[in-house]
Motif scaffolding. Structure first.
Motif, short mmCIF file in Angstrom:
data_model
loop_
_atom_site.label_atom_id
_atom_site.label_comp_id
_atom_site.label_asym_id
_atom_site.label_seq_id
_atom_site.Cartn_x
_atom_site.Cartn_y
_atom_site.Cartn_z
N ASN A 143 30.83 -11.92 68.36
CA ASN A 143 31.77 -12.91 68.87
C ASN A 143 31.39 -14.26 69.20
O ASN A 143 31.76 -15.22 68.88
N LYS A 190 30.05 -16.35 66.45
CA LYS A 190 31.12 -16.74 65.68
C LYS A 190 31.88 -17.86 66.39
O LYS A 190 32.29 -18.83 65.84
N PHE A 191 31.86 -18.02 67.71
CA PHE A 191 32.73 -19.10 68.34
C PHE A 191 31.87 -20.08 68.90
O PHE A 191 32.15 -20.75 69.75
N ASP A 218 27.74 -17.55 75.90
CA ASP A 218 27.66 -18.54 74.54
C ASP A 218 28.09 -19.93 75.21
O ASP A 218 28.42 -20.01 76.33
N GLY A 262 35.01 -21.40 74.04
CA GLY A 262 35.67 -20.81 75.38
C GLY A 262 36.97 -20.39 75.06
O GLY A 262 37.33 -20.12 73.82
N THR A 292 44.85 -8.15 69.11
CA THR A 292 45.05 -9.60 69.95
C THR A 292 44.07 -10.49 69.59
O THR A 292 42.89 -10.23 70.11
N ASP A 335 44.34 -16.84 69.47
CA ASP A 335 45.15 -17.95 68.73
C ASP A 335 45.33 -17.42 67.40
O ASP A 335 44.46 -17.28 66.83
N PHE A 349 43.19 -18.43 64.56
CA PHE A 349 41.70 -18.19 64.53
C PHE A 349 41.44 -16.92 63.31
O PHE A 349 40.49 -17.19 62.89
N GLY A 385 38.47 -11.46 61.80
CA GLY A 385 38.54 -10.39 62.48
C GLY A 385 39.72 -9.61 62.78
O GLY A 385 40.74 -10.03 62.14
N GLY A 400 40.88 -8.33 66.02
CA GLY A 400 41.33 -8.40 67.20
C GLY A 400 41.02 -6.99 67.88
O GLY A 400 41.57 -6.69 69.00
N LEU A 401 40.38 -6.13 67.56
CA LEU A 401 40.10 -4.70 67.98
C LEU A 401 38.94 -4.79 68.62
O LEU A 401 38.68 -3.86 69.53
N LEU A 423 37.29 -6.34 71.48
CA LEU A 423 36.92 -5.97 72.57
C LEU A 423 37.96 -5.01 73.30
O LEU A 423 37.22 -4.43 74.46
N ALA A 424 38.79 -4.67 72.67
CA ALA A 424 39.69 -3.33 73.07
C ALA A 424 38.49 -2.08 72.95
O ALA A 424 38.62 -1.20 74.04
N THR A 456 31.43 -19.17 76.92
CA THR A 456 32.01 -18.16 77.62
C THR A 456 30.98 -16.81 77.91
O THR A 456 30.02 -16.92 77.49
P1 ADP Z 1 38.02 -10.20 66.99
O1 ADP Z 1 38.30 -9.05 65.89
O2 ADP Z 1 39.34 -11.05 66.67
O3 ADP Z 1 36.93 -10.76 67.22
P2 ADP Z 1 38.01 -9.25 69.74
O4 ADP Z 1 38.85 -8.42 70.41
O5 ADP Z 1 36.54 -9.17 69.46
O6 ADP Z 1 38.85 -9.41 68.16
O7 ADP Z 1 38.27 -10.67 70.30
C1 ADP Z 1 39.66 -11.17 70.54
C2 ADP Z 1 39.76 -12.52 70.75
O8 ADP Z 1 39.11 -12.97 71.60
C3 ADP Z 1 39.12 -13.20 69.54
O9 ADP Z 1 39.88 -13.31 68.35
C4 ADP Z 1 38.94 -14.74 70.14
O10 ADP Z 1 39.98 -15.36 70.01
C5 ADP Z 1 38.56 -14.23 71.50
N1 ADP Z 1 37.10 -14.37 71.85
C6 ADP Z 1 36.42 -13.13 71.82
N2 ADP Z 1 35.00 -13.42 72.45
C7 ADP Z 1 35.21 -15.12 72.37
C8 ADP Z 1 34.14 -15.92 72.67
N3 ADP Z 1 32.84 -15.52 72.71
N4 ADP Z 1 34.31 -17.11 72.52
C9 ADP Z 1 35.74 -17.54 72.27
N5 ADP Z 1 36.65 -16.88 71.87
C10 ADP Z 1 36.14 -15.33 72.23
#
Ligand code: ADP
Length: 177
Positions: free
Chosen positions: A76, A79-80, A105, A109, A123, A126, A129, A135, A137-138, A140-141, A165
């Motif tokens: 992540n 990616k960001f 990173d 943010g 989730t 945005d 995104f 991605g 949205g799974l 971080l969970a 972040t």
């Molecule tokens: P995804 O599969 O979309 O990456 P995550 O659960 O890993 O799902 O992340 C959820 C959301 O949190 C991401 O879609 C992004 O919007 C935000 N996010 C996570 N990590 C970062 C980061 N390092 N910088 C900015 N946004 C982030």
């Protein structure tokens, strides 16, 4: 994505057996950085690691799952982030009862509005995104469930437009050597 969903349903059904192995946290974070090295090179951003000297030996934990959590967070982060870079660190707390992995990173943010939702399944900060960055949205969970399964946690440390972040993974520290 399929692996994400399989992992997730395994955790949901309580079918996730933890495996404890001895491994070096320093080698682990170096290997995560190495896996992402090519993508960083292509984006023109840096990736660096630091492990505290007190973590020079081996620890006992589920190496595969800790790697998956760190790879998710660092993936992540790459990616960001379009300028600057990503830093993965491993440090013990003062009395060596916990190990803290941090993935920081200098990227876009996460907005205050999105923050309360990022650890929820499916989730994204945005909805636009998903198209731009991909991605499910799974990630971080799953990271949080794994870490909590180990008696630890994944927490969000800070985020702002200029600093980027930082996420922290805390796990009980059991020295193996
Ligand atoms: P995804 O599969 O979309 O990456 P995550 O659960 O890993 O799902 O992340 C959820 C959301 O949190 C991401 O879609 C992004 O919007 C935000 N996010 C996570 N990590 C970062 C980061 N390092 N910088 C900015 N946004 C982030």
């Amino acid at each position: 994505i399929i692996n994400d969903i399989l992992d997730f349903s395994k955790i949901e059904s309580g079918n996730m057996a933890m495996e404890e192995t001895a491994f070096s946290p320093r080698t682990l974070i170096e290997s995560v950085a190495e896996l992402l090295g090519h993508r960083c090179f292509e984006k023109g951003i840096d990736i660096a690691t630091y492990a505290h000297p007190r973590l020079a030996g081996q620890i006992l934990a589920d190496e595969g799952r800790v790697r998956q959590v760190l790879l998710n967070l660092a993936g992540n982060a790459v990616k960001f982030t379009d300028t600057g870079g990503v830093r993965i660190t491993a440090t013990p707390d003062a009395d060596s009862t916990f190990i803290r992995f941090e993935v920081a990173d200098t990227g876009i943010g996460i907005s205050d509005d999105a923050l309360p939702k990022i650890f929820q399944e499916f989730t994204q900060a945005d909805s636009t995104f998903a198209r731009r960055y991909g991605g499910t949205g799974l990630g971080l969970a799953i990271c949080r469930r794994f870490a909590r399964g180990f008696g630890g946690d994944v927490t969000f440390e800070y985020s702002d437009g200029t600093k980027g972040t930082c996420f922290r993974v805390t796990l009980p520290l059991i020295q193996a050597t």
